[in-house]
Design an enzyme around this catalytic site. Structure first.
Site, PDB file in Angstrom:
ATOM      1  N   ARG A 263     -13.999  -9.252  11.062  1.00 47.36           N
ATOM      2  CA  ARG A 263     -14.187  -8.248  10.004  1.00 47.36           C
ATOM      3  C   ARG A 263     -13.560  -8.807   8.731  1.00 47.36           C
ATOM      4  O   ARG A 263     -12.333  -8.947   8.660  1.00 47.36           O
ATOM      5  CB  ARG A 263     -13.579  -6.899  10.377  1.00 47.36           C
ATOM      6  CG  ARG A 263     -14.235  -6.234  11.586  1.00 47.36           C
ATOM      7  CD  ARG A 263     -13.903  -4.765  11.665  1.00 47.36           C
ATOM      8  NE  ARG A 263     -14.555  -4.004  10.599  1.00 47.36           N
ATOM      9  CZ  ARG A 263     -14.264  -2.727  10.319  1.00 47.36           C
ATOM     10  NH1 ARG A 263     -13.336  -2.092  11.010  1.00 47.36           N
ATOM     11  NH2 ARG A 263     -14.887  -2.110   9.345  1.00 47.36           N
TER      12      ARG A 263
ATOM     13  N   ASP B 198      -7.258  -1.288   3.620  1.00 47.09           N
ATOM     14  CA  ASP B 198      -7.606  -2.455   4.421  1.00 47.09           C
ATOM     15  C   ASP B 198      -7.257  -3.752   3.712  1.00 47.09           C
ATOM     16  O   ASP B 198      -7.087  -4.784   4.361  1.00 47.09           O
ATOM     17  CB  ASP B 198      -9.091  -2.429   4.779  1.00 47.09           C
ATOM     18  CG  ASP B 198      -9.390  -1.400   5.850  1.00 47.09           C
ATOM     19  OD1 ASP B 198      -9.488  -1.787   7.023  1.00 47.09           O
ATOM     20  OD2 ASP B 198      -9.500  -0.210   5.519  1.00 47.09           O
TER      21      ASP B 198
ATOM     22  N   ALA C  52      -6.461  -1.292   9.815  1.00 47.05           N
ATOM     23  CA  ALA C  52      -5.901  -2.562   9.354  1.00 47.05           C
ATOM     24  C   ALA C  52      -4.682  -3.045  10.149  1.00 47.05           C
ATOM     25  O   ALA C  52      -4.687  -4.163  10.680  1.00 47.05           O
ATOM     26  CB  ALA C  52      -5.570  -2.468   7.860  1.00 47.05           C
TER      27      ALA C  52
ATOM     28  N   GLN D  18     -14.991   8.799  11.300  1.00 50.17           N
ATOM     29  CA  GLN D  18     -13.627   8.535  11.755  1.00 50.17           C
ATOM     30  C   GLN D  18     -12.693   9.713  11.473  1.00 50.17           C
ATOM     31  O   GLN D  18     -11.737   9.948  12.212  1.00 50.17           O
ATOM     32  CB  GLN D  18     -13.080   7.263  11.103  1.00 50.17           C
ATOM     33  CG  GLN D  18     -13.775   5.990  11.545  1.00 50.17           C
ATOM     34  CD  GLN D  18     -14.858   5.566  10.576  1.00 50.17           C
ATOM     35  OE1 GLN D  18     -15.482   6.396   9.923  1.00 50.17           O
ATOM     36  NE2 GLN D  18     -15.080   4.260  10.456  1.00 50.17           N
TER      37      GLN D  18
ATOM     38  N   LYS E 140     -11.728   2.584   3.274  1.00 51.27           N
ATOM     39  CA  LYS E 140     -12.984   3.120   3.794  1.00 51.27           C
ATOM     40  C   LYS E 140     -13.833   3.712   2.668  1.00 51.27           C
ATOM     41  O   LYS E 140     -13.326   4.422   1.800  1.00 51.27           O
ATOM     42  CB  LYS E 140     -12.691   4.184   4.849  1.00 51.27           C
ATOM     43  CG  LYS E 140     -13.927   4.776   5.517  1.00 51.27           C
ATOM     44  CD  LYS E 140     -14.787   3.710   6.188  1.00 51.27           C
ATOM     45  CE  LYS E 140     -14.029   2.934   7.242  1.00 51.27           C
ATOM     46  NZ  LYS E 140     -14.852   1.857   7.835  1.00 51.27           N
TER      47      LYS E 140
END
Length: 382
Positions: free
Chosen positions: A98, A253, A66, A212, A264
């Site tokens: 996004r 985010d 973010a 990730q 996430k």
């Protein structure tokens, strides 16, 4: 266009390349990104000479996280202005790359508004482009400072909640220097605990389907010499049941006005586990991630990613075990439908605290969120 700009072997453990940097070679200004899709196999940079290339880099997660998306968006506007492209069109493309990450639109607006203000003052195109670039660089510095402040506030909160040190922290996705102008959000707190000698173990969720945690957080933890252990996402419950987790730290985010947190996918189940096991669940994010225009969790637009990220295992952008560079190996029957939201939403009643650069908020309420934002605005005005 975007090209590989430079690469080094990770095995030699050189200083990590910056996640993002502005450069001005003789051919014209460019935005240089550390390509996170290639990590941890190699550190390679992408050179973006225009906004379409940057949009692709954002959508493919070559650049992600973010706060860093906000910085990238601001530099993208400056890049369009410096190269003589349509700034308004560039801003629109970037802001929509996004939808869940509120920082992306925030960074785009700041640079675009600086450009517009310069034009309204009668500035020529070069001067207006310089104004956008100045704003992008300012946002970059602000984020680095916010990262340091969150790390300090977060460590103080951990020590308050868990006196005596020896913290065993579980984290999800990646929240370190790869997502920030500084040392990150949640990972910056972990790093502060490590430096202070109070981190006993970092539990790293691998973070399906794009890993990730495995590829990026483990990479950063190893570089920082932390004691860390990687686990599959669905093994977290076993850790909680065994009493091996003292706190959960994640990033965000988007944070809605009521304190709901989009992060996430996989974060919400961790919050439920933490609540049941009486473990603090802490969100670390700058106030720029708070969106007062989004009333609650149900109002957050959750990005849906391509199904092939679930039905295939994608190799890094190098040849691995005979799989073509960037190609996917099927792990489900052809034609399988996949549910692949990039994020899930955790309601405020499951969040122990939200740590920002303006302090920690606990309990998490709409009133407290509004007060945090008011303090941030006052500090900005000062």
């Amino acid at each position: 266009m975007a090209d590989q700009y430079a690469h080094t072997s990770v095995g030699a453990e050189p200083p990590m390349l910056p996640s993002l940097r502005w450069d001005e070679p003789p051919e014209g200004p460019v935005l240089v990104l550390l390509d996170q899709t290639r990590l941890p196999v190699e550190e390679a940079e992408l050179v973006c000479t225009d906004v379409p290339a940057l949009v692709v880099a954002i959508r493919t997660l070559a650049v992600r996280g973010a706060p860093l998306l906000g910085i990238a968006g601001a530099y993208g506007v400056a890049l369009a202005a410096a190269r003589g492209f349509d700034v308004e069109d560039a801003a629109e493309q970037l802001a929509g790359a996004r939808p869940t990450a509120v920082n992306l639109g925030y960074g785009v607006r700041r640079a675009r508004d600086a450009y517009r203000a310069a034009v309204d003052r009668g500035a020529d195109p070069m001067e207006a482009a310089a104004a956008a670039l100045t704003e992008a660089k300012l946002l970059h510095r602000e984020d680095a400072q916010a990262s340091a402040e969150m790390a300090a506030f977060g460590l103080a909160l951990l020590d308050e909640l868990l006196p005596g040190g020896g913290h065993r922290i579980l984290t999800h996705c990646n929240t370190g220097a790869l997502v920030s102008g500084g040392e990150g959000t949640a990972f910056a707190v972990v790093r502060s605990a490590h430096r202070a000698g109070r981190l006993r173990r970092l539990w790293v969720d691998e973070t399906r389907p794009l890993l990730q945690g495995a590829r990026l957080t483990a990479y950063e933890a190893a570089r920082n010499g932390m004691a860390y252990t990687l686990l599959t996402d669905n093994a977290a419950g076993s850790l909680f049941a065994a009493g091996e987790v003292d706190a959960v730290l994640i990033g965000a985010d988007r944070i809605a006005a009521d304190g709901s947190v989009a992060n996430k996918v996989g974060s919400y189940p961790l919050a439920v586990l933490a609540k049941y096991h009486h473990v603090p669940f802490i969100v670390v994010a700058p106030t720029t991630t708070i969106d007062l225009e989004t009333a609650d969790g149900a109002s957050i637009e959750v990005e849906q990613r391509p199904g092939q990220e679930v039905t295939e295992v994608t190799a890094p952008q190098v040849v691995v075990a005979g799989v073509e560079s960037g190609g996917g190996m099927p792990v489900a029957p052809l034609g399988t439908q996949a549910f692949n939201p990039a994020f899930d939403v955790t309601p405020p009643e499951l969040v122990t605290a939200i740590v920002t650069e303006r302090g920690a908020l606990s309990p998490v309420t709409g009133e407290g969120i509004a007060e945090l934002c008011a303090r941030a605005r006052q500090a900005g005005a000062g």
